[in-house]
Design an enzyme around this catalytic site. Structure first.
Site, PDB file in Angstrom:
ATOM      1  N   ASP A 157      47.604 -11.588  81.712  1.00 52.38           N
ATOM      2  CA  ASP A 157      47.907 -10.675  80.454  1.00 52.38           C
ATOM      3  C   ASP A 157      46.509 -10.551  79.806  1.00 52.38           C
ATOM      4  OD1 ASP A 157      49.411  -9.081  79.109  1.00 52.38           O
ATOM      5  OD2 ASP A 157      50.735 -10.320  78.133  1.00 52.38           O
ATOM      6  N   HIS A 205      57.227 -14.482  74.187  1.00 49.30           N
ATOM      7  CA  HIS A 205      55.758 -13.847  74.438  1.00 49.30           C
ATOM      8  C   HIS A 205      55.188 -12.962  73.495  1.00 49.30           C
ATOM      9  CE1 HIS A 205      53.007 -12.228  77.795  1.00 49.30           C
ATOM     10  NE2 HIS A 205      53.280 -11.177  77.019  1.00 49.30           N
ATOM     11  N   CYS A 249      48.328  -4.860  77.161  1.00 46.42           N
ATOM     12  CA  CYS A 249      48.748  -4.128  78.473  1.00 46.42           C
ATOM     13  C   CYS A 249      48.367  -2.643  78.823  1.00 46.42           C
ATOM     14  CB  CYS A 249      50.323  -4.096  78.626  1.00 46.42           C
ATOM     15  SG  CYS A 249      51.089  -3.180  79.685  1.00 46.42           S
TER      16      CYS A 249
END
Ligand code: HMG
Ligand code: MG
Length: 305
Positions: free
Chosen positions: A16, A207, A240
């Site tokens: 990530d 998360h 992201c």
């Protein structure tokens, strides 16, 4: 209220953390970063993604990275897998767990994996079946568990629906993603209230992205509810590419510091974690963003009070 005594940390930095980086990080730097993380004591490392290299060019070297890392016994090595093609690539390397990733937002699902939520569940059905046949554990992410960058706030009932769909597929764990880092403690309460009867907080991983600086507050509320498994990213890297505005994940070192100061064990050595963070941020040409690393004084850094 008692807090969980043992906290399980998955460092998602290599996946990530790096997926959003424009400048190419070499395989050697990624491998060194992951090897250092292995030594730091984190329970799991999300090493990379077997996604389309057109969609996420930075992680197009997942196969090579996996082939070159040194595995440390007891550490779980995992990767994102979006479809059967990704699973076939993952099966070529040695890994312990795959993560499929659905979303609680239709728009995000389409933008991120070019599929509706229902299409993605159908796509994942065979992936989970085949992964199980190869004795791999499967994590099921639900992105946009609190809000979506395109649709705004997400009703927790939609998260419950997707969680049910993923559990029906046979995933071993559900990971709730606050993809754009909007969550505050009351959102965490609402989310777990809604999941009652389907999933105990202790069966989930949380998360959190720390876009607005509220991730640790949310962690603490989640711990009060019984959550003991958290994702975080060394150095606070992250974001992201398909979620505009998503900043870094909660920094692993900040999570470790808070837990250890509250006598909740993480098994992580902060100095070793700092070393990993220094390595990857030097490779990226920037400094560590984690608060604990930048705090003044050796005392704070070593966690002694
Ligand atoms: P698509 O374009 O619809 O795929 O993408 P397709 O099946 O039509 O295939 C197109 C081409 O890609 C084909 O090649 C395939 O072979 C190839 P061509 O015939 O044109 O030469 N291809 C692949 N190549 C390598 N590995 C693969 C693969 N699959 C297809 N696995 C797809 C659909 C799902 C593949 C794409 O949308 C994708 O890869 N998306 C991933 C995006 C991503 O990684 N996003 C970030 C992760 S999610 C996240 O960050 C949130 C999270 O952190 C939690 C949170 O914060 O909430 C997890
Ligand atoms: Mg994320």
């Amino acid at each position: 209220m008692s807090l969980p005594q043992d906290i399980r940390i998955t460092d998602v930095g290599p996946r990530d953390g790096l997926q959003n980086e424009k400048s190419v990080v070499s395989v050697g730097d990624k491998v060194a970063f992951i090897n250092m993380l292995s030594l730091s004591g984190v329970a799991e490392i999300e090493v990379s993604s077997f996604v389309s290299p057109t969609w996420v060019p930075q992680l197009g070297d997942a196969d090579e990275v996996f082939t070159n890392i040194q595995r440390r016994e007891g550490v779980v090595y995992s990767a994102l897998v979006p479809n059967l093609k990704g699973l076939m690539r993952a099966l070529e390397v040695k890994l312990d767990k795959i993560a499929i990733f659905a979303a609680a937002s239709e728009t995000f699902s389409r933008k991120n994996i070019n599929a509706t939520i229902d299409e993605s569940i159908e796509r994942y059905r065979m992936v989970v079946k085949e992964a199980k046949q190869s004795s791999l554990r499967v994590r099921g992410y639900i992105s946009c568990a609190v809000a979506c960058p395109y649709e705004g706030p997400i009703d927790p009932s939609r998260v419950r629906q997707v969680a049910q769909q993923l559990l029906d597929l046979g995933v071993d764990e559900i990971d709730l993603g606050d993809t754009i880092g909007v969550a505050v403690p009351t959102d965490i309460e609402l989310l777990y209230d809604e999941l009652e009867g389907l999933l105990d907080p202790s069966q989930t991983t949380l998360h959190l992205h720390n876009t607005r600086g509220t991730a640790l507050a949310s962690v603490y509320r989640a711990m009060e509810l019984g959550v003991f498994s958290f994702d975080a990213s060394c150095g606070g890297l992250g974001g992201c590419p398909y979620a505009p505005g998503a900043a870094g994940n909660l920094a692993t070192e900040d999570l470790v510091y808070m837990c250890e100061q509250m006598d909740c064990q993480t098994g992580v050595d902060l100095e070793k974690l700092f070393a990993a963070g220094r390595h990857i941020t030097a490779a990226l040409g920037r400094s560590l963003t984690g608060r604990v690393f930048n705090a003044d004084g050796e005392e704070t850094r070593t966690g002694n009070s």
